[in-house]
Design a protein around this motif. Structure first.
Motif, PDB file in Angstrom:
ATOM      1  N   ALA A  86      -2.710  21.324  22.048  1.00 51.35           N
ATOM      2  CA  ALA A  86      -2.263  21.887  23.318  1.00 51.35           C
ATOM      3  C   ALA A  86      -3.123  21.327  24.445  1.00 51.35           C
ATOM      4  CB  ALA A  86      -2.379  23.409  23.272  1.00 51.35           C
ATOM      5  N   GLY A  87      -2.558  21.292  25.617  1.00 47.80           N
ATOM      6  CA  GLY A  87      -3.311  20.850  26.782  1.00 47.80           C
ATOM      7  C   GLY A  87      -2.936  19.445  27.214  1.00 47.80           C
ATOM      8  N   VAL A  88      -3.743  18.918  28.114  1.00 47.43           N
ATOM      9  CA  VAL A  88      -3.512  17.597  28.691  1.00 47.43           C
ATOM     10  C   VAL A  88      -4.308  16.569  27.899  1.00 47.43           C
ATOM     11  CG1 VAL A  88      -3.823  16.166  30.738  1.00 47.43           C
ATOM     12  CG2 VAL A  88      -3.066  18.539  30.987  1.00 47.43           C
ATOM     13  N   THR A  89      -3.586  15.604  27.351  1.00 46.73           N
ATOM     14  CA  THR A  89      -4.190  14.564  26.508  1.00 46.73           C
ATOM     15  C   THR A  89      -3.983  13.199  27.142  1.00 46.73           C
ATOM     16  OG1 THR A  89      -3.726  15.831  24.505  1.00 46.73           O
ATOM     17  CG2 THR A  89      -4.108  13.472  24.231  1.00 46.73           C
ATOM     18  N   GLU A  90      -5.036  12.419  27.165  1.00 46.86           N
ATOM     19  CA  GLU A  90      -4.906  11.008  27.514  1.00 46.86           C
ATOM     20  C   GLU A  90      -5.003  10.214  26.228  1.00 46.86           C
ATOM     21  OE1 GLU A  90      -7.069   7.256  29.771  1.00 46.86           O
ATOM     22  OE2 GLU A  90      -7.871   9.270  30.102  1.00 46.86           O
ATOM     23  N   ILE A  91      -4.097   9.267  26.060  1.00 44.47           N
ATOM     24  CA  ILE A  91      -4.180   8.329  24.942  1.00 44.47           C
ATOM     25  C   ILE A  91      -4.648   7.012  25.533  1.00 44.47           C
ATOM     26  CG2 ILE A  91      -2.967   7.176  23.066  1.00 44.47           C
ATOM     27  CD1 ILE A  91      -1.037   9.594  23.033  1.00 44.47           C
ATOM     28  N   TYR A  92      -5.795   6.565  25.086  1.00 43.98           N
ATOM     29  CA  TYR A  92      -6.521   5.452  25.683  1.00 43.98           C
ATOM     30  C   TYR A  92      -6.011   4.134  25.136  1.00 43.98           C
ATOM     31  CZ  TYR A  92     -10.883   3.422  27.547  1.00 43.98           C
ATOM     32  OH  TYR A  92     -11.820   2.719  28.251  1.00 43.98           O
ATOM     33  N   LEU A  93      -5.420   3.329  26.002  1.00 40.59           N
ATOM     34  CA  LEU A  93      -4.836   2.047  25.597  1.00 40.59           C
ATOM     35  C   LEU A  93      -5.183   0.948  26.589  1.00 40.59           C
ATOM     36  CD1 LEU A  93      -1.364   3.583  24.934  1.00 40.59           C
ATOM     37  CD2 LEU A  93      -2.684   2.456  23.172  1.00 40.59           C
ATOM     38  N   HIS A  94      -5.164  -0.276  26.104  1.00 38.83           N
ATOM     39  CA  HIS A  94      -5.323  -1.468  26.933  1.00 38.83           C
ATOM     40  C   HIS A  94      -4.214  -2.463  26.571  1.00 38.83           C
ATOM     41  CE1 HIS A  94      -9.471   0.102  27.116  1.00 38.83           C
ATOM     42  NE2 HIS A  94      -9.465  -0.412  28.325  1.00 38.83           N
ATOM     43  N   PRO A  95      -2.951  -2.140  26.880  1.00 33.15           N
ATOM     44  CA  PRO A  95      -1.868  -3.050  26.503  1.00 33.15           C
ATOM     45  C   PRO A  95      -1.887  -4.314  27.354  1.00 33.15           C
ATOM     46  CG  PRO A  95      -1.027  -1.288  27.875  1.00 33.15           C
ATOM     47  CD  PRO A  95      -2.479  -0.971  27.610  1.00 33.15           C
ATOM     48  N   GLY A  96      -1.429  -5.396  26.778  1.00 36.29           N
ATOM     49  CA  GLY A  96      -1.356  -6.640  27.532  1.00 36.29           C
ATOM     50  C   GLY A  96      -0.621  -7.713  26.760  1.00 36.29           C
ATOM     51  N   THR A  97      -0.220  -8.751  27.476  1.00 35.42           N
ATOM     52  CA  THR A  97       0.451  -9.872  26.826  1.00 35.42           C
ATOM     53  C   THR A  97      -0.550 -10.909  26.339  1.00 35.42           C
ATOM     54  OG1 THR A  97       0.789 -10.927  28.970  1.00 35.42           O
ATOM     55  CG2 THR A  97       2.593  -9.580  28.113  1.00 35.42           C
ATOM     56  N   LEU A  98      -1.747 -10.877  26.888  1.00 35.66           N
ATOM     57  CA  LEU A  98      -2.848 -11.695  26.374  1.00 35.66           C
ATOM     58  C   LEU A  98      -3.748 -10.776  25.576  1.00 35.66           C
ATOM     59  CD1 LEU A  98      -3.787 -13.787  29.545  1.00 35.66           C
ATOM     60  CD2 LEU A  98      -2.422 -14.525  27.583  1.00 35.66           C
ATOM     61  N   SER A  99      -4.536 -11.339  24.678  1.00 27.90           N
ATOM     62  CA  SER A  99      -5.388 -10.500  23.850  1.00 27.90           C
ATOM     63  C   SER A  99      -6.789 -11.054  23.729  1.00 27.90           C
ATOM     64  CB  SER A  99      -4.798 -10.366  22.443  1.00 27.90           C
ATOM     65  OG  SER A  99      -4.317  -9.079  22.229  1.00 27.90           O
ATOM     66  N   GLY A 100      -7.707 -10.148  23.411  1.00 23.48           N
ATOM     67  CA  GLY A 100      -9.068 -10.529  23.076  1.00 23.48           C
ATOM     68  C   GLY A 100      -9.783 -11.320  24.145  1.00 23.48           C
ATOM     69  N   SER A 101     -10.468 -12.371  23.708  1.00 24.87           N
ATOM     70  CA  SER A 101     -11.290 -13.147  24.625  1.00 24.87           C
ATOM     71  C   SER A 101     -10.467 -13.934  25.643  1.00 24.87           C
ATOM     72  CB  SER A 101     -12.230 -14.071  23.852  1.00 24.87           C
ATOM     73  OG  SER A 101     -11.495 -14.895  22.987  1.00 24.87           O
ATOM     74  N   ALA A 102      -9.156 -14.012  25.459  1.00 19.88           N
ATOM     75  CA  ALA A 102      -8.313 -14.634  26.479  1.00 19.88           C
ATOM     76  C   ALA A 102      -8.356 -13.815  27.774  1.00 19.88           C
ATOM     77  CB  ALA A 102      -6.873 -14.758  25.993  1.00 19.88           C
ATOM     78  N   SER A 120     -11.168 -11.418  28.310  1.00 21.37           N
ATOM     79  CA  SER A 120     -12.591 -11.337  28.636  1.00 21.37           C
ATOM     80  C   SER A 120     -13.402 -11.584  27.367  1.00 21.37           C
ATOM     81  CB  SER A 120     -12.918  -9.947  29.190  1.00 21.37           C
ATOM     82  OG  SER A 120     -14.308  -9.758  29.273  1.00 21.37           O
ATOM     83  N   PRO A 121     -14.532 -12.292  27.482  1.00 21.37           N
ATOM     84  CA  PRO A 121     -15.380 -12.511  26.305  1.00 21.37           C
ATOM     85  C   PRO A 121     -15.867 -11.209  25.678  1.00 21.37           C
ATOM     86  CG  PRO A 121     -16.113 -13.886  28.136  1.00 21.37           C
ATOM     87  CD  PRO A 121     -15.038 -12.976  28.663  1.00 21.37           C
ATOM     88  N   THR A 122     -15.970 -10.143  26.472  1.00 22.94           N
ATOM     89  CA  THR A 122     -16.436  -8.863  25.945  1.00 22.94           C
ATOM     90  C   THR A 122     -15.349  -8.113  25.188  1.00 22.94           C
ATOM     91  OG1 THR A 122     -15.907  -7.680  27.987  1.00 22.94           O
ATOM     92  CG2 THR A 122     -18.133  -8.617  27.798  1.00 22.94           C
ATOM     93  N   MET A 123     -14.125  -8.634  25.181  1.00 27.07           N
ATOM     94  CA  MET A 123     -13.007  -7.967  24.513  1.00 27.07           C
ATOM     95  C   MET A 123     -12.479  -8.803  23.352  1.00 27.07           C
ATOM     96  SD  MET A 123     -10.860  -6.597  27.778  1.00 27.07           S
ATOM     97  CE  MET A 123     -10.865  -4.840  28.009  1.00 27.07           C
ATOM     98  N   SER A 124     -13.333  -9.575  22.719  1.00 25.08           N
ATOM     99  CA  SER A 124     -12.863 -10.502  21.686  1.00 25.08           C
ATOM    100  C   SER A 124     -12.160  -9.798  20.528  1.00 25.08           C
ATOM    101  CB  SER A 124     -14.019 -11.361  21.169  1.00 25.08           C
ATOM    102  OG  SER A 124     -14.986 -10.540  20.555  1.00 25.08           O
ATOM    103  N   GLY A 125     -12.526  -8.568  20.219  1.00 24.38           N
ATOM    104  CA  GLY A 125     -11.892  -7.842  19.128  1.00 24.38           C
ATOM    105  C   GLY A 125     -10.706  -6.984  19.536  1.00 24.38           C
ATOM    106  N   TYR A 126     -10.432  -6.910  20.816  1.00 27.58           N
ATOM    107  CA  TYR A 126      -9.328  -6.073  21.291  1.00 27.58           C
ATOM    108  C   TYR A 126      -7.989  -6.685  20.895  1.00 27.58           C
ATOM    109  CZ  TYR A 126     -12.105  -3.000  24.317  1.00 27.58           C
ATOM    110  OH  TYR A 126     -12.975  -2.065  24.797  1.00 27.58           O
ATOM    111  N   ARG A 127      -7.041  -5.792  20.574  1.00 27.75           N
ATOM    112  CA  ARG A 127      -5.703  -6.226  20.173  1.00 27.75           C
ATOM    113  C   ARG A 127      -4.688  -5.746  21.218  1.00 27.75           C
ATOM    114  NH1 ARG A 127      -6.384  -3.215  15.068  1.00 27.75           N
ATOM    115  NH2 ARG A 127      -4.166  -2.855  15.294  1.00 27.75           N
ATOM    116  N   HIS A 128      -4.790  -6.312  22.406  1.00 27.62           N
ATOM    117  CA  HIS A 128      -3.944  -5.894  23.524  1.00 27.62           C
ATOM    118  C   HIS A 128      -2.461  -6.009  23.205  1.00 27.62           C
ATOM    119  CE1 HIS A 128      -7.820  -7.075  25.344  1.00 27.62           C
ATOM    120  NE2 HIS A 128      -7.590  -6.048  26.144  1.00 27.62           N
TER     121      HIS A 128
END
Length: 162
Positions: free
Chosen positions: A94-110, A112-120
């Motif tokens: 119950a309550g207000v929930t945020e679901i934390y996402l970073h969607p994108g057409t590019l992924s990972g280090s493409a 930012s170098p700090t996001m190399s493991g991200y699966r946008h």
């Protein structure tokens, strides 16, 4: 041309009472009405921050600011997929929930170098999934941004009024 939706300080520095004080004072001048509280249920990172979250929520209420009740996937940033998103939607508290996402057409280090493991791309595919769309069609799930929290809370109170 975008209106301010909410405060989300980088790496959640707004948890610090001094930073939060400054952000609230400055934010009022530019239309701040809502603040992200990065409290994720069942996260080991979150447990030791519970007193900080309580203080933060108290101060936000005193300042007339809206905030979320919980956030999901902050501890696993950049690793959301359809199965995980469906699992979260099936068990929303119950309550207000945020679901934390970073969607994108590019992924990972493409991006930012700090996001190399991200699966946008996986996160974008999850958001565009027909199964997720079907789960979100549940009438008990209201969707919106932080600017909508006051409306959600008022609607919830009206629905439970005698």
């Amino acid at each position: 041309g975008l209106s301010l939706d909410h405060l989300d300080a980088h790496k959640h520095f707004h948890l610090h009472p001094t930073v939060l004080s400054l952000a609230l004072r400055i934010g009022r001048d530019i239309g701040l009405r809502a603040v992200r509280v990065p409290a994720e249920p069942a996260s080991g990172m979150t447990r030791w921050l519970i007193p900080w979250f309580a203080l933060m929520r108290y101060r936000l209420r005193q300042a007339g600011m809206d905030c979320n009740d919980q956030i999901f996937w902050l501890a696993h940033s950049g690793a959301m997929d359809e199965a995980r998103l469906l699992q979260i939607l099936a068990g929303l508290p119950a309550g207000v929930t945020e679901i934390y996402l970073h969607p994108g057409t590019l992924s990972g280090s493409a991006i930012s170098p700090t996001m190399s493991g991200y699966r946008h791309r996986d996160e974008l595919r999850a958001l565009l999934s027909p199964a997720v769309r079907a789960a979100l069609s549940d009438p008990s799930i209201q969707r919106g941004g932080y600017a909508d929290i006051a409306q959600f809370r008022n609607h919830s109170r009206d629905a439970t009024a005698p």
